[in-house]
Enzyme design. Structure first.
Site, mmCIF file in Angstrom:
data_model
loop_
_atom_site.group_PDB
_atom_site.id
_atom_site.type_symbol
_atom_site.label_atom_id
_atom_site.label_comp_id
_atom_site.label_asym_id
_atom_site.label_seq_id
_atom_site.Cartn_x
_atom_site.Cartn_y
_atom_site.Cartn_z
ATOM 1 N N LEU A 304 0.497 2.486 13.105
ATOM 2 C CA LEU A 304 1.323 4.036 12.771
ATOM 3 C C LEU A 304 2.127 4.057 14.059
ATOM 4 C CD1 LEU A 304 -1.426 6.241 11.585
ATOM 5 C CD2 LEU A 304 -0.256 4.785 10.309
ATOM 6 N N THR A 305 3.814 3.321 13.158
ATOM 7 C CA THR A 305 4.832 4.576 14.049
ATOM 8 C C THR A 305 5.182 5.316 15.151
ATOM 9 O OG1 THR A 305 6.348 2.721 13.190
ATOM 10 C CG2 THR A 305 6.866 4.174 14.675
ATOM 11 N N CYS A 392 7.389 -3.984 7.124
ATOM 12 C CA CYS A 392 8.152 -3.283 7.763
ATOM 13 C C CYS A 392 9.414 -2.881 6.409
ATOM 14 C CB CYS A 392 8.368 -2.923 8.690
ATOM 15 S SG CYS A 392 9.563 -1.711 9.502
ATOM 16 N N HIS A 463 0.268 -4.202 1.425
ATOM 17 C CA HIS A 463 0.087 -2.932 1.157
ATOM 18 C C HIS A 463 0.704 -2.951 -0.500
ATOM 19 C CE1 HIS A 463 1.828 1.554 1.906
ATOM 20 N NE2 HIS A 463 2.652 0.672 0.985
ATOM 21 N N GLY A 505 -2.347 1.735 0.314
ATOM 22 C CA GLY A 505 -1.708 2.300 -0.403
ATOM 23 C C GLY A 505 -1.931 3.001 -1.068
ATOM 24 N N ASP A 506 -2.277 4.823 -0.603
ATOM 25 C CA ASP A 506 -2.575 5.934 -1.228
ATOM 26 C C ASP A 506 -3.543 6.323 -1.321
ATOM 27 O OD1 ASP A 506 0.220 6.207 -2.121
ATOM 28 O OD2 ASP A 506 -0.100 5.305 -4.539
ATOM 29 N N ARG A 529 -0.921 6.838 5.412
ATOM 30 C CA ARG A 529 -0.970 8.298 6.064
ATOM 31 C C ARG A 529 -1.946 9.006 5.753
ATOM 32 N NH1 ARG A 529 3.322 9.354 1.196
ATOM 33 N NH2 ARG A 529 2.172 7.749 0.262
#
Length: 663
Positions: A304-305, A392, A463, A505-506, A529
């Site tokens: 994670l950036t 990315c 992803h 994803g999600d 996330r």
């Protein structure tokens, strides 16, 4: 009071307004990676959680409130008078009078800001002021050393038995004594220091000699040199144009088997022919001889950036994460000896399976970077795998041919990872993909088939979105299942052992995690996330439950992150405010969590927008504030008042209220 579609189903008694908060633009923020710049948009001076009296925004104002604050600038905050770090640790400075820092300890301590009182867990409450003070101030009026507070705690000293910042530490009273004459001496717990040396000392430090060799382009890279010569002899220009890839317009997995040699089959099965037994001067390690990692059943924190720094990864490890990966680093920056890029590979001993993620666009940069990393950190066990970023979506990265652009250049990608696998010796090379570049043109299944059977990949992560899609639609887990099924079928046909495959994803709950694992056949789920918004998701996954975490427990986790930040960034003035900055970055995601005890139904969905709501107590309401000024206030509970010269500009424009959030 009805809620609009896509709004989190908050119970009526907690609703302040049914209107959803401004949507957070994860795409725009994802593209804002630079931390320097000189301009930013003017902010609307309105609290999004206000209850009326707000004028309706015009279309232009709404547009202005969306997206990212580009070119954010975060300057370092230093002491007014800088003390030499050698003198600060009781050593002699070889520079003497020529040292550009002061050696006058008394003058430094007189000018130094007051010690910070770091709260213990027992002082955290869910009622204002949330941190209960229990100790009296031991300073006296006119005391030249009034900055010295004995009743405080230094996270670094408490963990390891010593503090590397010495007299510069902002928690000095925890590891120093003052005699009747006012002379301060540093204290060490030698027994604890010896006991915790292996468990607290970070790994993967690069030497000054290595950086100098890289800058002068004299760093030896024999494996890379041999591989690039081999490529040039067989294909001409190793960085030349790639052939176009024919991709279907639907998501159906296509059956175009790649060319597989008997040697590649032998690599995956261990059944080699007699020619492989011939002794040669420089025998390359085979895939099955690489370090074995147990991927099955493991939870994986995505690279994670910005927020995925060492303190955050360490927090996630304490909450149940099994696999961690450092922030994306640029291959060209490593080769140019960027100290900040090398800081991204730092590893804490608690990270049991740790990898480094690289971004690049050709073998001539990624392969030598892999060789440098393997030579510097591989023998010490500092790296378990190196991941190639093929997902990315950021424009700057994509247009350079890196990130998700590699999805449309599978031949080049194959050359990259094959060379990296050689250069990394025992270390595994992995890839992280998106489903494709454009909607309706998924091609990840083709890449995965080749990666699993030709390229010697150690693990694949997919992803479930295209580059074009970003976060605008739900992840396509059905396509992930198709890809997994295709790879498993090919492996069975060829008699190969299964390659670990992670989906992503999600994922926002234990229910999401285990449902996706069981329905798609992936070995695990990479969480991005979801971990940013609720780091305790790893505990939920481990314990197969949904955790209605209290506000007090959440504040305790914030305190733990702060401890880890101070141990990593330092306990001096600069380190304190660097920790403050990254704490605010973390809070810029965590405020989006809606406590599950406030919801009408479960599980919560990551893309549901929160309405304006109040928590079950004042602390829960504060932790849900989208106002970046409140995040600074939360940081002050653990790090003391923010300096007037310090400011925080949130990544998302919708979180800025008035001017920058200042101290």
């Amino acid at each position: 009071m009805s809620l609009p579609p896509g709004t989190a189903p908050v119970k009526r008694q907690f609703l302040v307004s049914p209107a959803a908060l401004p949507a957070v633009d994860d795409d725009a923020a994802e593209g804002s990676t630079a931390h320097t710049g000189t301009s930013r948009a003017d902010m609307v001076d309105t609290d999004a959680r206000g209850t009326g009296g707000r004028k309706k925004w015009t279309k232009a104002q709404k547009k202005e409130k969306r997206g990212a604050n580009k070119g954010r600038k975060f300057g370092n905050v230093h002491d007014q008078l800088e003390l030499c770090w050698r003198v600060a640790n009781g050593k002699i400075c070889e520079n003497g009078d020529e040292c550009r820092f002061t050696h006058d300890i008394d003058a430094y301590l007189a000018a130094k800001p007051s010690d910070i009182r770091f709260p213990s867990i027992t002082t955290i409450s869910d009622v204002p002021p949330f941190i209960m003070s229990t100790e009296a101030d031991n300073s006296t009026a006119g005391d030249n050393l009034s900055s010295f507070k004995q009743h405080t705690l230094c996270p670094s000293f408490a963990e390891s038995g010593f503090c590397r910042l010495g007299l510069k530490c902002r928690f000095l009273g925890a590891h120093a004594k003052r005699d009747v004459n006012g002379v301060i001496t540093l204290v060490e717990d030698e027994e604890k220091r010896a006991q915790t040396a292996l468990s607290t000392t970070e790994l993967n430090f690069v030497s000054a000699d290595t950086l100098q060799l890289l800058r002068s382009k004299k760093y030896p890279k024999p494996i890379t040199d041999a591989y690039l010569k081999e490529m040039e002899a067989t294909k001409g220009d190793s960085n030349g144009p790639e052939e176009d890839v024919a991709v279907g317009k639907d998501n159906v997995v296509m059956d175009d088997p790649p060319l597989i040699s008997s040697e590649l089959v032998a690599k995956r099965t261990g059944n080699s022919d007699s020619s492989a037994q011939i002794d040669t001067p420089d025998v390359l390690i085979r895939v099955q001889e690489k370090r074995r990692l147990d991927w099955s059943g493991k939870s994986y924190l995505a690279p994670l950036t910005t927020v995925g720094n060492l303190p955050f990864r360490r927090l996630c490890m304490t909450l149940g994460a099994d696999i961690t990966c450092g922030e994306m680093g640029l291959a060209t920056s490593f080769l140019s000896a960027s100290a900040s890029e090398f800081s991204l590979v730092r590893r804490h001993p608690s990270e049991s399976i740790f990898g480094i993620q690289l971004a690049g666009n050709k073998p001539s940069t990624l392969v030598p970077t892999a060789e440098v990393l393997a030579r510097e950190f591989g023998d010490a066990g500092g790296i378990d795998f190196v991941d190639v970023n093929c997902g990315c979506p950021i424009d700057l990265v994509f247009k350079s041919g890196s990130g998700s652009a590699l999805l449309d250049a599978p031949a080049k990608l194959g050359k990259i990872v094959t060379g990296m696998s050689r250069a990394l010796n025992e270390i595994l090379v992995t890839i992280k993909l998106r489903t494709g570049v454009k909607d309706g043109r998924n091609n990840a299944h083709k890449i995965m088939l080749r990666a699993a059977t030709e390229w010697g990949i150690g693990c694949i992560t997919l992803h479930g979105r295209t580059r074009q899609q970003r976060y605008t639609k739900l992840a396509d887990w059905e396509y992930i299942k198709q890809c997994v099924d295709a790879v498993r079928a090919r492996e069975a046909d060829m008699g190969l052992s299964p390659i670990p495959i992670f989906g992503g994803g999600d994922c926002f709950s234990s229910h999401d995690y285990w449902t996706n694992v069981s329905s798609t056949g992936v070995d695990g789920v990479m969480i991005g996330r979801g971990a940013l918004i609720k780091p305790w998701i790893f505990t939920e996954v481990k314990e197969h439950r949904e955790w209605d975490i209290s506000s007090r427990e959440r504040l305790q986790l914030i305190g733990r992150f702060t401890e880890f930040g101070l141990s990593h960034f330092g306990t001096d003035t600069k380190g304190v405010n660097t920790t403050r900055r990254f704490l605010c970055e973390a809070l810029s995601f965590q405020y989006r969590y809606v406590p599950i005890g406030l919801l009408e139904r479960l599980p919560a969905k990551i893309n549901d927008r929160a309405p304006t709501f109040k928590g079950r107590d004042e602390l829960e309401t504060l932790l849900a504030s989208p106002n970046s000024q409140d995040w600074v206030k939360i940081s002050e509970m653990f790090l003391g008042p923010a300096p007037e010269s310090w400011s925080f500009i949130p990544k998302h424009k919708s979180n800025a209220h008035g001017e920058e959030s200042q101290g």
